[in-house]
Design a protein around this motif. Sequence first.
Motif, PDB file in Angstrom:
ATOM      1  N   TRP A  53      41.550  44.293  38.215  1.00  0.00           N
ATOM      2  CA  TRP A  53      41.550  42.711  38.430  1.00  0.00           C
ATOM      3  C   TRP A  53      42.781  42.448  39.322  1.00  0.00           C
ATOM      4  O   TRP A  53      43.120  41.360  39.308  1.00  0.00           O
ATOM      5  CB  TRP A  53      41.748  41.980  37.176  1.00  0.00           C
ATOM      6  CG  TRP A  53      40.452  42.126  35.929  1.00  0.00           C
ATOM      7  CD1 TRP A  53      40.625  42.938  34.998  1.00  0.00           C
ATOM      8  CD2 TRP A  53      39.190  42.060  36.346  1.00  0.00           C
ATOM      9  NE1 TRP A  53      39.336  42.970  34.269  1.00  0.00           N
ATOM     10  CE2 TRP A  53      38.366  42.164  35.013  1.00  0.00           C
ATOM     11  CE3 TRP A  53      38.432  41.457  37.367  1.00  0.00           C
ATOM     12  CZ2 TRP A  53      37.035  42.429  35.024  1.00  0.00           C
ATOM     13  CZ3 TRP A  53      37.079  41.253  37.030  1.00  0.00           C
ATOM     14  CH2 TRP A  53      36.226  41.677  36.033  1.00  0.00           C
TER      15      TRP A  53
ATOM     16  N   GLY B  30      34.157  32.741  37.960  1.00  0.00           N
ATOM     17  CA  GLY B  30      35.690  32.342  38.272  1.00  0.00           C
ATOM     18  C   GLY B  30      36.391  33.332  39.168  1.00  0.00           C
ATOM     19  O   GLY B  30      37.299  33.244  39.769  1.00  0.00           O
ATOM     20  N   GLN B  31      35.911  34.695  38.946  1.00  0.00           N
ATOM     21  CA  GLN B  31      36.702  35.815  39.575  1.00  0.00           C
ATOM     22  C   GLN B  31      35.761  36.778  39.969  1.00  0.00           C
ATOM     23  O   GLN B  31      34.899  37.313  39.189  1.00  0.00           O
ATOM     24  CB  GLN B  31      37.848  36.575  38.647  1.00  0.00           C
ATOM     25  CG  GLN B  31      38.710  37.384  39.165  1.00  0.00           C
ATOM     26  CD  GLN B  31      39.787  37.936  38.617  1.00  0.00           C
ATOM     27  OE1 GLN B  31      40.015  37.319  37.509  1.00  0.00           O
ATOM     28  NE2 GLN B  31      40.690  38.846  39.064  1.00  0.00           N
TER      29      GLN B  31
ATOM     30  N   THR C 177      39.225  41.032  43.055  1.00  0.00           N
ATOM     31  CA  THR C 177      40.367  40.364  42.784  1.00  0.00           C
ATOM     32  C   THR C 177      40.474  38.877  43.536  1.00  0.00           C
ATOM     33  O   THR C 177      41.778  38.233  43.436  1.00  0.00           O
ATOM     34  CB  THR C 177      41.451  41.216  43.775  1.00  0.00           C
ATOM     35  OG1 THR C 177      41.261  41.588  45.041  1.00  0.00           O
ATOM     36  CG2 THR C 177      41.620  42.721  42.943  1.00  0.00           C
TER      37      THR C 177
ATOM     38  N   TYR D  78      40.146  35.100  43.118  1.00  0.00           N
ATOM     39  CA  TYR D  78      40.288  34.402  41.966  1.00  0.00           C
ATOM     40  C   TYR D  78      40.794  32.707  42.511  1.00  0.00           C
ATOM     41  O   TYR D  78      41.699  33.002  43.196  1.00  0.00           O
ATOM     42  CB  TYR D  78      41.119  34.935  41.042  1.00  0.00           C
ATOM     43  CG  TYR D  78      41.591  34.003  40.059  1.00  0.00           C
ATOM     44  CD1 TYR D  78      40.669  33.879  38.745  1.00  0.00           C
ATOM     45  CD2 TYR D  78      42.736  33.333  39.551  1.00  0.00           C
ATOM     46  CE1 TYR D  78      40.962  32.860  37.710  1.00  0.00           C
ATOM     47  CE2 TYR D  78      43.108  32.361  38.728  1.00  0.00           C
ATOM     48  CZ  TYR D  78      42.180  32.209  37.597  1.00  0.00           C
ATOM     49  OH  TYR D  78      42.294  31.465  36.352  1.00  0.00           O
TER      50      TYR D  78
ATOM     51  N   LYS E  45      31.218  32.933  45.082  1.00  0.00           N
ATOM     52  CA  LYS E  45      31.922  34.275  45.429  1.00  0.00           C
ATOM     53  C   LYS E  45      30.998  35.399  45.714  1.00  0.00           C
ATOM     54  O   LYS E  45      29.936  35.483  44.920  1.00  0.00           O
ATOM     55  CB  LYS E  45      33.036  34.611  44.313  1.00  0.00           C
ATOM     56  CG  LYS E  45      33.811  33.533  44.132  1.00  0.00           C
ATOM     57  CD  LYS E  45      35.074  33.801  42.820  1.00  0.00           C
ATOM     58  CE  LYS E  45      36.167  32.700  42.898  1.00  0.00           C
ATOM     59  NZ  LYS E  45      35.462  31.629  42.190  1.00  0.00           N
TER      60      LYS E  45
ATOM     61  N   GLY F 189      34.974  35.321  34.043  1.00  0.00           N
ATOM     62  CA  GLY F 189      35.153  33.717  34.193  1.00  0.00           C
ATOM     63  C   GLY F 189      33.888  33.283  34.384  1.00  0.00           C
ATOM     64  O   GLY F 189      33.556  32.772  35.394  1.00  0.00           O
TER      65      GLY F 189
ATOM     66  N   THR G 235      38.287  30.164  33.903  1.00  0.00           N
ATOM     67  CA  THR G 235      39.521  30.823  33.680  1.00  0.00           C
ATOM     68  C   THR G 235      39.899  31.537  32.429  1.00  0.00           C
ATOM     69  O   THR G 235      40.869  32.185  32.237  1.00  0.00           O
ATOM     70  CB  THR G 235      40.548  29.718  33.785  1.00  0.00           C
ATOM     71  OG1 THR G 235      40.433  28.756  32.585  1.00  0.00           O
ATOM     72  CG2 THR G 235      40.437  28.793  34.948  1.00  0.00           C
TER      73      THR G 235
ATOM     74  N   ARG H  73      38.273  34.666  31.409  1.00  0.00           N
ATOM     75  CA  ARG H  73      38.183  36.065  31.340  1.00  0.00           C
ATOM     76  C   ARG H  73      37.073  36.540  30.603  1.00  0.00           C
ATOM     77  O   ARG H  73      37.257  37.799  30.144  1.00  0.00           O
ATOM     78  CB  ARG H  73      39.514  36.905  31.137  1.00  0.00           C
ATOM     79  CG  ARG H  73      40.822  36.284  31.610  1.00  0.00           C
ATOM     80  CD  ARG H  73      41.780  36.899  31.646  1.00  0.00           C
ATOM     81  NE  ARG H  73      42.149  37.256  30.125  1.00  0.00           N
ATOM     82  CZ  ARG H  73      43.053  36.475  29.576  1.00  0.00           C
ATOM     83  NH1 ARG H  73      43.614  35.258  30.008  1.00  0.00           N
ATOM     84  NH2 ARG H  73      43.545  36.902  28.375  1.00  0.00           N
TER      85      ARG H  73
END
Length: 904
Positions: free
Chosen positions: A484, A527-528, A531, A533, A540, A550, A557, A559
């Motif tokens: 991450w 969310g992510q 890397t 974020y 994404k 996420g 946010t 995780r």
Amino acid sequence: MKTFQPLILILFSLFSFIHHKTLYAESLVLSNKTLFLGQQEPALSMLVMSRNHKLFYEAYNDVSDLDGDGILDIRYRPSLGSHNDNPNDSSSYNDNYYYGLFDSRLCYHYDGQKFTPRGIANNKRCIGSNDSYWSGDFLNYLTTSRMDAIRKVLYGGKRYEDTSSRTILERAYIPQDGHSWAKEYTSVSVDGYDITDFTPLNQPLSGRRHLFGNLTPATNDPINIPGPPLLRILINSPHRVWEWASIERPVLGNSCNNLQSQRVSCFAEKNTERAEYYVRVEACKSPDSNFVLNPDECKAYPNGNFKPIGQLQKKGETEEQLFGLITGSYDTNLSGGVLRKNISSFADEVDESTGVFTAISGIVKTLDRIRVIDFTSNEFKHDCLDDNLRSPLTETGKCSIWGNPIAEMMYESLRYFAGAASPTPAFSRASSKDNSLQLPKPTWLNPYDEESTGIGHCARANQIVISDIYPNFDTDQLPGVYGWGQSYDSAGVNPGTSTLSSLNVVNEANAITSQEPGITNSERYIGQSQTLYDGAPTGKRVQSLGSVRGLSPEEPTKRGGYYSASIAKFGWEQDISEAKDKQNVKSIAVVLESPVPKIEIPISGKLVTLIPFGKTVGGCIGIQPDGDYQPTNTILDVYVESFSSTSGKFRINFEDVEQGNDHEMDAIVEYIYEVEGNNLRITLNSVYGAGNCVQHIGYVISGTTTDGTYLDVRDVSFSNDDVDYILDTPPGGNYKDGKPLPYFSTREFTADFSSNETATLLKDPLWYAAKWGGYETVTQNNVDRMVWDTNNDTNPDNYFLVTNMLSLPRQLEQAFQSTITDVPAMSSVAFDSTRLTDDTLIYRASFQPQNWHGEILAYNANTAITQDTIQANWTASETLSKQASSNSRNIYTFRPDTQQGIPF
């Protein structure tokens, strides 16, 4: 007949295994197990259960389609489904009733302390009964929390009083914040039923309503010893329900908001009254001799007393299954879980004569003690974050009722089955809060160590995961997690046993991704991803389930990731124990749908999905619009004012932080949609604001030509003091315009009927965990085929999504049943001659232990020997159905003293 005699011989063979002694004794005790299978081991089931705050929301949130007819059930529905109220027909008690602590077929009287059955309902109504009677079905609709439904379906409900002659159940503790909820009743014309048929109340006065609220008064005790569970009613109130239930603290108190968003007394108007009832009910008590208690929910024990039961009593008292329990911890709420009971007999938690729960601190005591803590009445807030500290939740032990690290809890379960001697250190730190609730933490026992547990190596292992659909904080403390781009706490995640030493969660997730079509290099709301974020559920590019977290759109946010599927896959495919032979762990997921609404709008056969979404972007110390973290606003209440296929209006209540604080209303926005042809108009109207933070509010939309994340309005707490935020979508299109977002916004969309790629949501993690943690492999033409959806409903067979609590009993029963071996027990083969010729037949008997269904099949011997895939020449079920009726058939067993067969 050539084939008939061997059939009799096989039946002799099967039943001769029942007992070597005579079977004509005066006192014959028949087993409830399939004796001819030999010493069949009970199934081992580890319950892996969330304990986060979402369990304490309402069960019926009025934005669910309870009966699958495509229409939201926004009010109480007496006519839900078709049903039969014959008191002697307990089969009528099914998904057509609101599930909860009350019996929907009964009428109840309140005596000042509890509700007691006094009569039989007529079509759920208490018409013509005593004026003080309440409908049990209506009380279930009003008072049931998600935790109440889970406790009831597992073991009959939380017992306030538990004696050999009486059981009183009580509702869960509901703090006086956004967890509290309320319902409203206006009139027959508005609500579609007469309130006088279901309650002792009269019809509201003209222009007034009855409001029904659920809360528990808090105390100032450090661990929050609660007051009594209350049903608080405002009679003849001039206010709408959100003016009482969606306000600044305290929620459901003496203050209401008026139409001008000003605080006023709830009792300022003449004729408005308040009434309060303890939500406690005397259970398993018949109001008269004509009423038959539901045997699925009430059991007669040897002392003659009926006690409420659930799946644990049904499967555990007979030791058909052995159960253990792992739950989340209050002290390590972001890190794994804690063993609360070793896998063992549930019978030690129940007095076999009376049905009273024993003093054993096991599954029942643990789940009874799990509740919201650290909420006090002096400030009506959670004592975990200061008002001015708006930051991501990163430190375990803070905001301890938040956190649901399911993948790490499943990892701990896998370590347990693998024979690890002790818990993961990072998951089992000092337990001051756990200890204050008297939550057990026993010494670990190896379930396959027969000397210490009595469990043989052939016992089948299962983990039954009961969780909200969104796990979180479960992507940093597992073997082989993705980097991450930042450090993570991997301390103490050594598996403690060689059989798990090869576990690498990223590798397992990559393997799943490679076999799941459409994930690699796809555009997803997350969310992510790796890397990349931004703290928001934006589209994404995704390469693997092992490098995303996420979960969106609700928790971008927090995780939460997909390592639960990695754990499930490894446990199912690998031999996880050093015990003799091979031990695999099957994962079964019971998943509670999110309370956050997903508004689905049909447009010319295309489904457009709109999910409300908001961010806190400034105005608070520590929150900057261009900083690393902006809280995703928590959605607390949703009210549907109107709804159809072409238009609708929703009123949504937002909290300005993600966890802790006062957890109540900080902004209210009206969402209005209108459909015209293939076009969709979305209007947002910000109508109330009460926080000290700048909130930007909008939605995530998919299924249109312009899908994406839109933040169109701000809350009304700030007049011109606004900030520019990167996800803002102001009228001019440039978020850096230096102008405040408006309070009112309208945006046009067109349904997308093309095949163009747009961002979509991934399935939830436990969907993949169920699929990869319990599939079967079938070989056809020397090719292995993965079988995971035998009923063709597009969901894994061991995935049970609970979209509303009406279906929870059925879903959980099926989940428990799936832990029992689904591989037919097979007898040895028998031949119909002593020589192998062209017409020699092979006979084989099979048996399904879970439903006592048997079969005998005959195969041609030569074909069976020379071919990989064969068809039976005949089966007993088909052959016997063509013979005489079942009443004329005889099954024989052997009587040793006469050396003859006798009817069995």
